[in-house]
Design a protein around this motif. Structure first.
Motif, PDB file in Angstrom:
ATOM      1  N   CYS A  85       5.959   0.020   9.509  1.00  0.00           N
ATOM      2  CA  CYS A  85       6.236   0.998   8.433  1.00  0.00           C
ATOM      3  C   CYS A  85       4.907   1.432   7.823  1.00  0.00           C
ATOM      4  CB  CYS A  85       7.139   0.366   7.364  1.00  0.00           C
ATOM      5  SG  CYS A  85       7.566   1.515   6.035  1.00  0.00           S
ATOM      6  N   TRP A  86       4.510   2.675   8.071  1.00  0.00           N
ATOM      7  CA  TRP A  86       3.215   3.209   7.609  1.00  0.00           C
ATOM      8  C   TRP A  86       3.385   4.697   7.392  1.00  0.00           C
ATOM      9  CZ3 TRP A  86      -1.440   4.557  11.173  1.00  0.00           C
ATOM     10  CH2 TRP A  86      -2.601   4.773  10.395  1.00  0.00           C
ATOM     11  N   HIS A  87       2.734   5.250   6.369  1.00  0.00           N
ATOM     12  CA  HIS A  87       2.902   6.663   6.026  1.00  0.00           C
ATOM     13  C   HIS A  87       2.103   7.581   6.955  1.00  0.00           C
ATOM     14  CE1 HIS A  87      -0.752   5.365   3.971  1.00  0.00           C
ATOM     15  NE2 HIS A  87      -1.151   6.612   4.057  1.00  0.00           N
ATOM     16  N   VAL A 133       4.380  -3.724   6.852  1.00  0.00           N
ATOM     17  CA  VAL A 133       4.063  -2.540   6.044  1.00  0.00           C
ATOM     18  C   VAL A 133       2.553  -2.413   5.967  1.00  0.00           C
ATOM     19  CG1 VAL A 133       4.197  -1.499   3.736  1.00  0.00           C
ATOM     20  CG2 VAL A 133       6.207  -2.678   4.688  1.00  0.00           C
ATOM     21  N   ASN A 134       2.047  -1.183   6.226  1.00  0.00           N
ATOM     22  CA  ASN A 134       0.622  -0.909   6.220  1.00  0.00           C
ATOM     23  C   ASN A 134       0.303   0.056   5.079  1.00  0.00           C
ATOM     24  OD1 ASN A 134      -1.966  -1.196   7.405  1.00  0.00           O
ATOM     25  ND2 ASN A 134      -1.750   0.760   8.484  1.00  0.00           N
ATOM     26  N   GLU A 135      -0.654  -0.311   4.228  1.00  0.00           N
ATOM     27  CA  GLU A 135      -1.255   0.591   3.242  1.00  0.00           C
ATOM     28  C   GLU A 135      -0.263   1.189   2.241  1.00  0.00           C
ATOM     29  OE1 GLU A 135      -3.407   3.438   5.635  1.00  0.00           O
ATOM     30  OE2 GLU A 135      -4.631   1.905   6.564  1.00  0.00           O
ATOM     31  N   TYR A 178       1.630  -8.189   5.260  1.00  0.00           N
ATOM     32  CA  TYR A 178       1.339  -6.951   4.559  1.00  0.00           C
ATOM     33  C   TYR A 178      -0.115  -6.618   4.880  1.00  0.00           C
ATOM     34  CZ  TYR A 178       0.092  -3.454   1.229  1.00  0.00           C
ATOM     35  OH  TYR A 178      -0.379  -2.279   0.691  1.00  0.00           O
ATOM     36  N   ASN A 179      -0.457  -5.401   5.299  1.00  0.00           N
ATOM     37  CA  ASN A 179      -1.786  -5.053   5.794  1.00  0.00           C
ATOM     38  C   ASN A 179      -2.374  -3.902   4.979  1.00  0.00           C
ATOM     39  OD1 ASN A 179      -3.730  -5.543   8.005  1.00  0.00           O
ATOM     40  ND2 ASN A 179      -3.243  -3.446   8.655  1.00  0.00           N
ATOM     41  N   ASP A 180      -3.646  -3.993   4.601  1.00  0.00           N
ATOM     42  CA  ASP A 180      -4.263  -2.901   3.833  1.00  0.00           C
ATOM     43  C   ASP A 180      -5.782  -2.911   3.956  1.00  0.00           C
ATOM     44  OD1 ASP A 180      -2.775  -1.501   0.813  1.00  0.00           O
ATOM     45  OD2 ASP A 180      -4.353  -0.652   2.113  1.00  0.00           O
ATOM     46  N   TYR A 181      -6.406  -1.805   3.520  1.00  0.00           N
ATOM     47  CA  TYR A 181      -7.872  -1.683   3.557  1.00  0.00           C
ATOM     48  C   TYR A 181      -8.418  -1.633   2.129  1.00  0.00           C
ATOM     49  CZ  TYR A 181      -6.994   3.200   2.433  1.00  0.00           C
ATOM     50  OH  TYR A 181      -6.565   4.349   1.803  1.00  0.00           O
ATOM     51  N   ASN A 182      -9.769  -1.725   1.969  1.00  0.00           N
ATOM     52  CA  ASN A 182     -10.384  -1.758   0.638  1.00  0.00           C
ATOM     53  C   ASN A 182      -9.788  -2.867  -0.224  1.00  0.00           C
ATOM     54  OD1 ASN A 182     -11.937   0.408   1.377  1.00  0.00           O
ATOM     55  ND2 ASN A 182     -10.987   1.896   0.009  1.00  0.00           N
ATOM     56  N   GLY A 213     -10.593  -4.922   6.851  1.00  0.00           N
ATOM     57  CA  GLY A 213     -11.993  -5.209   7.157  1.00  0.00           C
ATOM     58  C   GLY A 213     -12.753  -4.023   7.726  1.00  0.00           C
ATOM     59  N   HIS A 214     -12.406  -2.825   7.294  1.00  0.00           N
ATOM     60  CA  HIS A 214     -13.191  -1.639   7.689  1.00  0.00           C
ATOM     61  C   HIS A 214     -14.363  -1.543   6.718  1.00  0.00           C
ATOM     62  CE1 HIS A 214     -10.569  -0.288  10.814  1.00  0.00           C
ATOM     63  NE2 HIS A 214      -9.520  -0.327  10.004  1.00  0.00           N
ATOM     64  N   TRP A 215     -15.430  -2.282   7.024  1.00  0.00           N
ATOM     65  CA  TRP A 215     -16.561  -2.412   6.106  1.00  0.00           C
ATOM     66  C   TRP A 215     -17.775  -1.664   6.639  1.00  0.00           C
ATOM     67  CZ3 TRP A 215     -14.763  -8.092   6.420  1.00  0.00           C
ATOM     68  CH2 TRP A 215     -13.726  -8.304   5.520  1.00  0.00           C
ATOM     69  N   PHE A 297     -11.038  -7.372  15.835  1.00  0.00           N
ATOM     70  CA  PHE A 297     -11.941  -6.222  15.767  1.00  0.00           C
ATOM     71  C   PHE A 297     -11.170  -4.946  16.092  1.00  0.00           C
ATOM     72  CE2 PHE A 297     -16.123  -8.170  15.338  1.00  0.00           C
ATOM     73  CZ  PHE A 297     -15.883  -9.482  15.705  1.00  0.00           C
ATOM     74  N   TRP A 298     -11.506  -3.873  15.364  1.00  0.00           N
ATOM     75  CA  TRP A 298     -10.818  -2.607  15.649  1.00  0.00           C
ATOM     76  C   TRP A 298     -11.678  -1.793  16.602  1.00  0.00           C
ATOM     77  CZ3 TRP A 298      -5.962  -2.788  14.808  1.00  0.00           C
ATOM     78  CH2 TRP A 298      -5.147  -1.627  14.862  1.00  0.00           C
ATOM     79  N   ASN A 299     -11.228  -1.849  17.866  1.00  0.00           N
ATOM     80  CA  ASN A 299     -11.886  -1.331  19.054  1.00  0.00           C
ATOM     81  C   ASN A 299     -12.843  -2.364  19.651  1.00  0.00           C
ATOM     82  OD1 ASN A 299     -11.803   1.665  17.222  1.00  0.00           O
ATOM     83  ND2 ASN A 299     -10.475   1.230  18.933  1.00  0.00           N
ATOM     84  N   SER A 305     -15.199   4.112  19.015  1.00  0.00           N
ATOM     85  CA  SER A 305     -14.668   3.588  17.754  1.00  0.00           C
ATOM     86  C   SER A 305     -13.890   4.700  17.062  1.00  0.00           C
ATOM     87  CB  SER A 305     -15.805   3.144  16.837  1.00  0.00           C
ATOM     88  OG  SER A 305     -15.327   3.016  15.493  1.00  0.00           O
ATOM     89  N   TRP A 306     -12.823   4.311  16.373  1.00  0.00           N
ATOM     90  CA  TRP A 306     -12.072   5.331  15.620  1.00  0.00           C
ATOM     91  C   TRP A 306     -12.981   5.975  14.580  1.00  0.00           C
ATOM     92  CZ3 TRP A 306     -10.162   5.261  10.392  1.00  0.00           C
ATOM     93  CH2 TRP A 306     -10.648   4.175   9.645  1.00  0.00           C
ATOM     94  N   LEU A 307     -14.064   5.258  14.215  1.00  0.00           N
ATOM     95  CA  LEU A 307     -15.007   5.777  13.217  1.00  0.00           C
ATOM     96  C   LEU A 307     -15.868   6.918  13.779  1.00  0.00           C
ATOM     97  CD1 LEU A 307     -16.085   2.342  11.717  1.00  0.00           C
ATOM     98  CD2 LEU A 307     -14.627   4.058  10.602  1.00  0.00           C
TER      99      LEU A 307
END
Ligand SMILES: Oc1ccccc1CN[C@@H]1C=C[C@@H](O)[C@H](O)[C@H]1O
Length: 338
Positions: A85-87, A133-135, A178-182, A213-215, A297-299, A305-307
């Protein structure tokens, strides 16, 4: 490559080491070899998001996700499900009825429940943990606890509790996150804390919090990171770092225009700063191995990288432990030397 010691071997007494993948990486070749040497967990980067896996109400796109699940099972890797579940990356049909009008709360809840049951049941046994649920929590310094997504607008805040209850009903053995950034931002961290504490107080089946962990080279500090890990763990929840990357660009470069200072070149100074930052991050992770059950790790490598396209389209980033030729960077050696 079977005798090469990888991240998973260095960290076998600490926590699982994962990587976000797409199905194309799993065909025989350098990327599949690197995955098998270095990692013991995977997450589908996109294949299990609501839109990609469920593009029309009566059509699922199982093949890409199946390929990832089969690779994980065949090779004995753990698999994290992302995300129920993510917007973002939601399919267009989800919120509209046959006449193109916005659906009612009851219809959306029935659709969400059906989606969760179909997807969770298909991968039961292969997936041990879901980002249910994400973000759901907004950024910024306002008092709003809930992001004003369509889920929130149509159903209200209970969509979060219900998503967790549906997932638990579908697979009582799955660990639900539950997953989120920042999550190191004091204001956002406190809101997430209140949200998950509220769920626990109501007996909602939630087992962990994912710090994405998108730092970057410049954040978080060791202290901020420790505060987040210990705060969520204090609720008795597992903590995982679920989408780790360390961008070479400072946050203030998040405006969508390219800055002339962004040369898209991985300089020796960035290499050294990134190695030092990853060293600090993993010192904190190891210190809290009793609270942390996985780091993903993301990628896979700086090849993609998605970045490279977020927040600035076409601005090459170099956020990971392996370079564009899949070779370990200085940061890799700082992570495994302890
Ligand atoms: O760091 C952010 C800043 C603003 C919005 C979203 C994010 C992170 N959002 C993540 C990133 C990539 C996607 O593939 C993941 O599914 C998502 O969880």
């Amino acid at each position: 490559t079977k005798d090469t010691k990888g991240l998973k071997d260095y960290y076998k007494d600490y926590f699982s080491i994962g990587v976000a993948v797409n199905p194309r990486m799993l065909d025989a070749g350098a990327e599949a070899d690197l995955i098998l040497t270095q990692f013991n967990s995977m997450t589908a980067e996109n294949a299990m998001k609501m839109g990609p896996i469920h593009p029309e109400e009566n059509r699922y796109n199982w093949e890409p996700a199946d390929k990832i699940a089969e690779f994980a099972v065949k090779n004995g890797l753990k698999l994290r499900g992302h995300t129920l579940c993510w917007h973002n990356q939601t399919p267009n049909w989800l919120f509209t009825d046959a006449e193109g009008k916005q659906v009612s709360k009851e219809v959306l809840l029935a659709r969400l429940k059906k989606h969760i049951f179909e997807v969770v049941n298909r991968y039961k046994g292969a997936i041990y943990a879901w980002d249910v649920v994400n973000e759901a929590v907004p950024d910024g310094n306002g008092t709003e606890i809930y992001r004003k997504s369509k889920f929130y607008e149509i159903i209200g805040e209970e969509y979060i509790e219900l998503a967790f209850r549906y997932a638990h009903e579908a697979d009582p053995n799955a660990q639900l996150f539950y997953n989120d950034y920042n999550t190191e931002d004091k204001v956002k961290r406190e809101k997430i804390y209140q949200l998950v504490k509220g769920l626990l107080d109501k007996g909602v089946p939630i087992h962990g919090v994912g710090l994405q962990g998108h730092w970057s080279l410049y954040e978080p500090t060791a202290q901020e990171l420790e505060e987040s890990i210990t705060k969520f763990a204090s609720l008795g929840l597992k903590v995982q770092i679920t989408e780790l990357d360390v961008s070479v660009y400072p946050k203030e470069h998040t405006s969508r225009e390219r800055k002339d200072t962004d040369k898209a070149e991985f300089t020796p100074e960035m290499n050294n700063k990134q190695a030092a930052h990853y060293k600090m991050l993993f010192e904190i992770f190891r210190k809290h191995k009793d609270k942390i059950s996985g780091v993903t790790f993301w990628n896979l490598s700086d090849r993609y990288s998605w970045l490279d396209n977020f927040p600035v389209r076409g601005r090459k980033d170099f956020p990971l432990l392996f370079d564009q030729n899949h070779q370990p960077k200085k940061a890799f050696w700082e992570v495994v030397k302890f």
